[in-house]
Design a protein around this motif. Structure first.
Motif, mmCIF file in Angstrom:
data_model
loop_
_atom_site.group_PDB
_atom_site.id
_atom_site.type_symbol
_atom_site.label_atom_id
_atom_site.label_comp_id
_atom_site.label_asym_id
_atom_site.label_seq_id
_atom_site.Cartn_x
_atom_site.Cartn_y
_atom_site.Cartn_z
ATOM 1 N N VAL A 79 1.854 -1.085 -1.540
ATOM 2 C CA VAL A 79 1.095 -2.325 -1.670
ATOM 3 C C VAL A 79 -0.408 -2.082 -1.770
ATOM 4 O O VAL A 79 -1.137 -2.960 -2.230
ATOM 5 C CB VAL A 79 1.396 -3.307 -0.513
ATOM 6 N N LEU A 80 -0.873 -0.906 -1.349
ATOM 7 C CA LEU A 80 -2.314 -0.644 -1.404
ATOM 8 C C LEU A 80 -2.582 0.854 -1.426
ATOM 9 O O LEU A 80 -1.975 1.607 -0.665
ATOM 10 C CB LEU A 80 -3.009 -1.253 -0.178
ATOM 11 N N GLN A 81 -3.478 1.259 -2.294
ATOM 12 C CA GLN A 81 -4.016 2.617 -2.311
ATOM 13 C C GLN A 81 -5.506 2.515 -1.998
ATOM 14 O O GLN A 81 -6.166 1.585 -2.464
ATOM 15 C CB GLN A 81 -3.846 3.262 -3.684
ATOM 16 N N TYR A 82 -6.016 3.449 -1.210
ATOM 17 C CA TYR A 82 -7.444 3.428 -0.875
ATOM 18 C C TYR A 82 -7.988 4.854 -0.864
ATOM 19 O O TYR A 82 -7.223 5.814 -0.740
ATOM 20 C CB TYR A 82 -7.685 2.727 0.467
ATOM 21 N N ALA A 83 -9.294 4.957 -1.026
ATOM 22 C CA ALA A 83 -9.944 6.267 -1.040
ATOM 23 C C ALA A 83 -11.225 6.201 -0.222
ATOM 24 O O ALA A 83 -11.965 5.212 -0.294
ATOM 25 C CB ALA A 83 -10.261 6.694 -2.465
ATOM 26 N N ASP A 84 -11.475 7.247 0.558
ATOM 27 C CA ASP A 84 -12.727 7.392 1.290
ATOM 28 C C ASP A 84 -13.103 6.131 2.059
ATOM 29 O O ASP A 84 -14.201 5.605 1.924
ATOM 30 C CB ASP A 84 -13.857 7.779 0.334
ATOM 31 N N GLY A 85 -12.202 5.631 2.839
ATOM 32 C CA GLY A 85 -12.455 4.427 3.616
ATOM 33 C C GLY A 85 -11.304 4.132 4.546
ATOM 34 O O GLY A 85 -10.586 5.030 4.980
ATOM 35 N N CYS A 86 -11.120 2.854 4.835
ATOM 36 C CA CYS A 86 -10.103 2.415 5.783
ATOM 37 C C CYS A 86 -9.206 1.356 5.148
ATOM 38 O O CYS A 86 -9.605 0.681 4.203
ATOM 39 C CB CYS A 86 -10.773 1.826 7.023
ATOM 40 N N ALA A 87 -8.017 1.203 5.727
ATOM 41 C CA ALA A 87 -7.079 0.182 5.286
ATOM 42 C C ALA A 87 -6.414 -0.418 6.507
ATOM 43 O O ALA A 87 -6.287 0.241 7.543
ATOM 44 C CB ALA A 87 -6.035 0.785 4.352
ATOM 45 N N ALA A 88 -5.995 -1.681 6.395
ATOM 46 C CA ALA A 88 -5.348 -2.370 7.507
ATOM 47 C C ALA A 88 -4.275 -3.311 6.983
ATOM 48 O O ALA A 88 -4.342 -3.783 5.853
ATOM 49 C CB ALA A 88 -6.379 -3.153 8.306
ATOM 50 N N VAL A 89 -3.293 -3.583 7.847
ATOM 51 C CA VAL A 89 -2.213 -4.506 7.538
ATOM 52 C C VAL A 89 -2.138 -5.529 8.670
ATOM 53 O O VAL A 89 -2.227 -5.170 9.849
ATOM 54 C CB VAL A 89 -0.857 -3.774 7.423
#
Length: 146
Positions: A79-89
């Protein structure tokens, strides 16, 4: 060569060496890895509520593969790809999921919760049927995030 000339020669060599050494000495660089090198992925099974989040991979392909593997349910999807940072659900009272990526953990977490807004639980609910904010499920950051 006379003694005064030898003194001047030695003094010149010492001054030149000191200048060269001084030019090469600097404070140690910060241990933060450069941007553009760390990737992560969130995978989710909406039927079971299983969420997997991976981080610090060298490519999206590696991050995606681990997220699907760690989810471990047949209907997991990225559902989400991220780079050089943060992710949350986050998950709303109605069972829906929301996710977000941002440069820092607090930004990603608040964006994931805010994206769902307030929701009411499905009927019948033994608790209050009043709308309530989403709840944070998980979050992660790459090693070079803010």
């Amino acid at each position: 060569m006379s003694l005064p000339q030898l003194s001047r020669s030695v003094a010149g060599v010492v001054a030149t060496t000191a200048a060269l050494l001084g030019a090469g000495v600097s404070a140690p660089a910060a241990a933060v890895p450069p941007k553009g090198l760390y990737y992560g992925t969130i995978s989710l099974s909406e039927s079971t509520g299983v969420v997997a989040i991976t981080t610090d991979h060298r490519s999206y392909v590696a991050a995606d593969a681990e997220a699907i593997k760690n989810c471990g349910v047949y209907d997991c999807r990225i559902v989400l790809q991220y780079a050089d940072g943060c992710a949350a659900v986050a998950r709303g009272a109605d069972g829906r999921f929301g996710w977000a990526a941002a440069p820092s953990r607090p930004e990603a977490e608040s964006a994931a919760v805010a994206g769902l807004g307030e929701t009411a639980p499905p009927f019948p609910d033994l608790g209050s049927a009043s709308p309530r904010p989403a709840v944070l499920t998980t979050s992660a950051c790459t090693r070079n995030a803010l």
